[in-house]
Design an enzyme around this catalytic site. Structure first.
Site, PDB file in Angstrom:
ATOM      1  N   ASP A 187      -0.342  41.488  -3.923  1.00 25.50           N
ATOM      2  CA  ASP A 187       0.124  41.938  -5.244  1.00 25.50           C
ATOM      3  C   ASP A 187      -0.679  43.097  -5.809  1.00 25.50           C
ATOM      4  O   ASP A 187      -0.528  43.443  -6.983  1.00 25.50           O
ATOM      5  CB  ASP A 187       0.098  40.764  -6.237  1.00 25.50           C
ATOM      6  CG  ASP A 187      -1.318  40.306  -6.575  1.00 25.50           C
ATOM      7  OD1 ASP A 187      -2.260  40.723  -5.870  1.00 25.50           O
ATOM      8  OD2 ASP A 187      -1.481  39.531  -7.526  1.00 25.50           O
ATOM      9  N   CYS A 188      -1.528  43.716  -4.988  1.00 27.10           N
ATOM     10  CA  CYS A 188      -2.355  44.822  -5.499  1.00 27.10           C
ATOM     11  C   CYS A 188      -1.485  45.927  -6.070  1.00 27.10           C
ATOM     12  O   CYS A 188      -1.770  46.478  -7.144  1.00 27.10           O
ATOM     13  CB  CYS A 188      -3.255  45.368  -4.393  1.00 27.10           C
ATOM     14  SG  CYS A 188      -4.289  46.750  -4.908  1.00 27.10           S
ATOM     15  N   HIS A 248       9.275   3.231  -3.102  1.00 29.16           N
ATOM     16  CA  HIS A 248       9.156   2.881  -1.684  1.00 29.16           C
ATOM     17  C   HIS A 248       9.978   3.836  -0.825  1.00 29.16           C
ATOM     18  O   HIS A 248      10.352   3.510   0.293  1.00 29.16           O
ATOM     19  CB  HIS A 248       9.628   1.440  -1.443  1.00 29.16           C
ATOM     20  CG  HIS A 248       8.861   0.437  -2.206  1.00 29.16           C
ATOM     21  ND1 HIS A 248       9.290  -0.038  -3.428  1.00 29.16           N
ATOM     22  CD2 HIS A 248       7.669  -0.164  -1.954  1.00 29.16           C
ATOM     23  CE1 HIS A 248       8.401  -0.904  -3.888  1.00 29.16           C
ATOM     24  NE2 HIS A 248       7.413  -0.994  -3.011  1.00 29.16           N
ATOM     25  N   SER A 265      -8.563  42.451 -10.371  1.00 29.07           N
ATOM     26  CA  SER A 265      -8.515  43.916 -10.489  1.00 29.07           C
ATOM     27  C   SER A 265      -8.663  44.350 -11.936  1.00 29.07           C
ATOM     28  O   SER A 265      -9.395  45.301 -12.241  1.00 29.07           O
ATOM     29  CB  SER A 265      -7.193  44.450  -9.923  1.00 29.07           C
ATOM     30  OG  SER A 265      -7.087  44.183  -8.551  1.00 29.07           O
ATOM     31  N   HIS A 304       0.869   3.293  -2.635  1.00 29.58           N
ATOM     32  CA  HIS A 304       1.110   3.630  -4.043  1.00 29.58           C
ATOM     33  C   HIS A 304      -0.191   4.011  -4.756  1.00 29.58           C
ATOM     34  O   HIS A 304      -0.251   3.978  -5.988  1.00 29.58           O
ATOM     35  CB  HIS A 304       1.732   2.439  -4.775  1.00 29.58           C
ATOM     36  CG  HIS A 304       2.980   1.923  -4.148  1.00 29.58           C
ATOM     37  ND1 HIS A 304       4.076   2.715  -3.958  1.00 29.58           N
ATOM     38  CD2 HIS A 304       3.294   0.694  -3.653  1.00 29.58           C
ATOM     39  CE1 HIS A 304       5.037   1.995  -3.382  1.00 29.58           C
ATOM     40  NE2 HIS A 304       4.584   0.777  -3.171  1.00 29.58           N
ATOM     41  N   SER A 311       0.857  -1.191   0.000  1.00 25.71           N
ATOM     42  CA  SER A 311       0.000   0.000   0.000  1.00 25.71           C
ATOM     43  C   SER A 311       0.892   1.239   0.000  1.00 25.71           C
ATOM     44  O   SER A 311       2.103   1.157   0.152  1.00 25.71           O
ATOM     45  CB  SER A 311      -0.912  -0.008   1.228  1.00 25.71           C
ATOM     46  OG  SER A 311      -1.807  -1.104   1.174  1.00 25.71           O
ATOM     47  N   GLY A 331     -19.265  42.444 -10.064  1.00 22.61           N
ATOM     48  CA  GLY A 331     -18.345  42.128  -8.968  1.00 22.61           C
ATOM     49  C   GLY A 331     -19.059  41.647  -7.719  1.00 22.61           C
ATOM     50  O   GLY A 331     -18.460  41.013  -6.859  1.00 22.61           O
ATOM     51  N   ASP A 369      -3.346  38.612  -1.688  1.00 23.02           N
ATOM     52  CA  ASP A 369      -2.102  37.886  -1.942  1.00 23.02           C
ATOM     53  C   ASP A 369      -0.916  38.834  -2.099  1.00 23.02           C
ATOM     54  O   ASP A 369       0.129  38.457  -2.599  1.00 23.02           O
ATOM     55  CB  ASP A 369      -2.237  36.987  -3.175  1.00 23.02           C
ATOM     56  CG  ASP A 369      -2.804  37.721  -4.381  1.00 23.02           C
ATOM     57  OD1 ASP A 369      -2.887  38.971  -4.314  1.00 23.02           O
ATOM     58  OD2 ASP A 369      -3.156  37.066  -5.361  1.00 23.02           O
TER      59      ASP A 369
END
Length: 581
Positions: free
Chosen positions: A408-409, A224, A451, A63, A61, A492, A406
């Site tokens: 990045d605006c 393995h 955006s 796999h 098991s 939106g 996140d």
């Protein structure tokens, strides 16, 4: 096992019950299969003798989906599971053989992975079955390039699954036991597998089996958790695939004009995103050698728990048997984990875009009020000022976005600013509706993401409103502004008060509307002040829309990044116009 290494987190009940719990999960998901719990065997449900040959597979098991995921019509008739990375005991294998023979009087072919434990336990079970009168044969298979110099030959890697498919399809066609075994043995001579892993795996309740440095990968690692034949520095997908394929091509002595089937096996922890990139590089590399790729099968076939990495298995479709082998791989199957299908069949059609489709949606005709040279100068200057401020605000906006988005605006807004600066070097700004339309296209292509979509929607709605305006006055600009807010809200899903850019836009638009009859400079000043108040008000708001709404409120202690971004460009435009009229 080193005690100072932490145990790897896994969602299990206990290391002792995890194998049996896994098998219960297989039949919970696919109730048409039958679990024989005391022997850890899964079979197809059969009530009468098929008269044909049955195919049995299995092994340790860990796999998954191997091997139970390949039980189904046209594939395996049964699979027997051992402990994690451990061969099943002889008694369990013998039980599986006896059960299959009861319902398949054509006999049982047992596919045995080339590992010492499997060879011994499966082999002993086969010999015991023969003594009791069962018609059964075994075939030891293995195709690993990294271990091919071993006395017993290469280890069994993902190629084992292809044997299940070949033998299962031949059995479904009514081939007898000796013929299927002979065909599979020949098949084995034309396969080769080699893979890399980027991170190791760990047995349930244990720390990682070995270590790989952050900038390294292990070539030829086993399924393995065995370390590979060498450690190498990480490379690009193209470089890693080329390195693996060159060794396989050499091993199989492939030349231009050969036909192949490629199986790309996810070792467990590799994203589908990466697997798709690997598939593309595999196809490109082989076809650059004029080797014809008939099929690529990609996915989880024979994994190694959560190991991050992949194997590439190449099957050479030789002139004598290639068409038959391809036919068996294409044959329909009920096995849940087989990823091949009608979409896998090679097509000679190219991959091109129809560049004529969107031509009619390009430049808009001149429409709406036109600006005189002075007004054009004012519009161009105000847009340049806004763009400059957007570029300068990158760090601030990224910081505001990092708590609830996140982070990045600022990058996204900066890209918009740079694109506007580039656009204004050559663009005509005589017709505001056309300028707004062009800006909406720039937002879509240069900003991207959410955006970009929001800005593009708002600007295109404003463009349409200006196109139907009768004159270039404050009332027309207010109508365009309100159209933009309505479009953003409609698509939106946000409204003023939801802690988004709409709070700035709405607050400023209301001030603009209330001061329409005032002196122009006073109107602009009041509007700029309102935009600042709108952005600052988001500090105390609860996010009810946008990305921030998915984040716990404890992470939001400052203004909304989108609201501040809107205030940045609004104030830049309003202040520029105020200072230049």
């Amino acid at each position: 096992m080193s005690s100072n290494k932490p145990v790897t987190k896994k969602i299990i009940n206990s290391p002792q019950t995890c194998v049996d719990d896994n098998l219960r999960g297989v039949v919970a998901t696919y109730p048409s299969l039958q679990l024989h719990p005391k022997h850890r065997v899964i079979t197809v449900r059969q009530k009468s003798d098929t008269g044909r040959v049955a195919i049995l597979g299995g092994g340790g098991s860990g796999h998954e989906p191997f091997a139970a995921g390949f039980v189904g019509a046209g594939l395996l008739d049964g699979a027997v599971a051992g402990g994690v990375f451990a061969s099943p005991p002889t008694g369990h294998v013998l039980y599986a053989i006896a059960h299959l023979y009861k319902y398949n009087s054509g006999g049982v072919l047992v596919i045995i992975g080339n590992y010492t434990g499997d060879r011994l336990n499966f082999g002993k079970a086969i010999e015991k079955a023969k003594i009791s009168g069962i018609k059964v044969e075994g075939l030891i298979v293995g195709e690993d390039v990294a271990s091919c110099k071993n006395k017993t030959g290469g280890r069994s890697m993902v190629g084992e699954v292809l044997f299940y498919k070949l033998a299962g399809a031949l059995a479904a066609k009514g081939y007898d036991l000796a013929t299927i075994r002979k065909e599979a043995a020949e098949f084995n001579k034309y396969m080769a597998t080699l893979g890399v892993c980027l991170s190791t795996c760990s047995l349930p309740g244990q720390p990682p089996l070995f270590e790989i440095a952050h900038d390294e990968m292990e070539l030829g690692a086993g399924v393995h958790g065995e370390a590979g034949i060498t450690k190498m520095k990480m490379g690009t997908a193209k470089e890693v695939v080329a390195m693996i394929l060159e060794q396989i091509i050499s091993h199989l002595k492939l030349v231009a004009g050969n036909r192949v089937v490629v199986t790309i096996d996810n070792l467990g922890g590799t994203s589908i995103f990466e697997m798709n990139i690997i598939s593309a590089e595999v196809k490109d590399h082989l076809e650059s050698k004029k080797i014809k790729v008939e099929r690529i099968f990609s996915g989880h076939f024979k994994t190694s728990l959560e190991m991050q990495g992949f194997q590439i298995c190449v099957l050479h479709l030789n002139e004598e048997k290639g068409d038959l082998w391809l036919e068996t791989l294409d044959a329909p199957t009920g096995g849940s984990a087989w990823t091949g299908g009608v979409l896998s069949v090679r097509s000679e059609g190219g991959h091109v875009d129809d560049d004529t489709l969107l031509q009619s949606h390009g430049a808009k005709a001149k429409s709406g009020p036109a600006l005189n040279p002075k007004e054009q100068e004012l519009l161009r200057g105000s847009l340049l000022s806004a763009a400059e401020q957007l570029v300068k605000s990158e760090a601030l906006l990224n910081k505001l976005d990092s708590g609830c988005g996140d982070g990045d605006c600022g990058i996204t807004i900066k890209n918009f600013g740079i694109a506007i600066q580039s656009y204004l070097k050559t663009a005509s700004v005589e017709y505001p509706s056309n300028v707004l339309w062009d800006l909406s296209e720039i937002a879509e292509t240069d900003m991207g993401g959410t955006s970009g979509g929001i800005y593009s929607l708002g600007l295109s709605a404003a463009s349409q409103a200006m196109a139907s305006a009768k004159s270039n006055d404050v009332a027309s600009w207010l109508a365009a502004w309100e159209s933009a807010i309505q479009a953003i809200s409609k698509y939106g899903g946000a409204e003023p008060g939801d802690r988004t850019m709409l709070d700035t836009l709405h607050h400023a638009a209301e001030a603009f509307k209330q001061n329409l009859s005032a002196d122009l400079k006073a109107l602009l000043k009041k509007t700029a002040e309102a935009s600042e108040q709108g952005a600052k008000a988001t500090v105390k708001m609860v996010a009810r829309a946008g990305r921030a709404s998915y984040v716990a409120s404890g992470y939001m202690n400052d203004e909304d990044a989108g609201a501040r971004a809107a205030a940045v460009w609004l104030q830049a435009i309003l202040n520029y116009v105020t200072n230049n009229i």
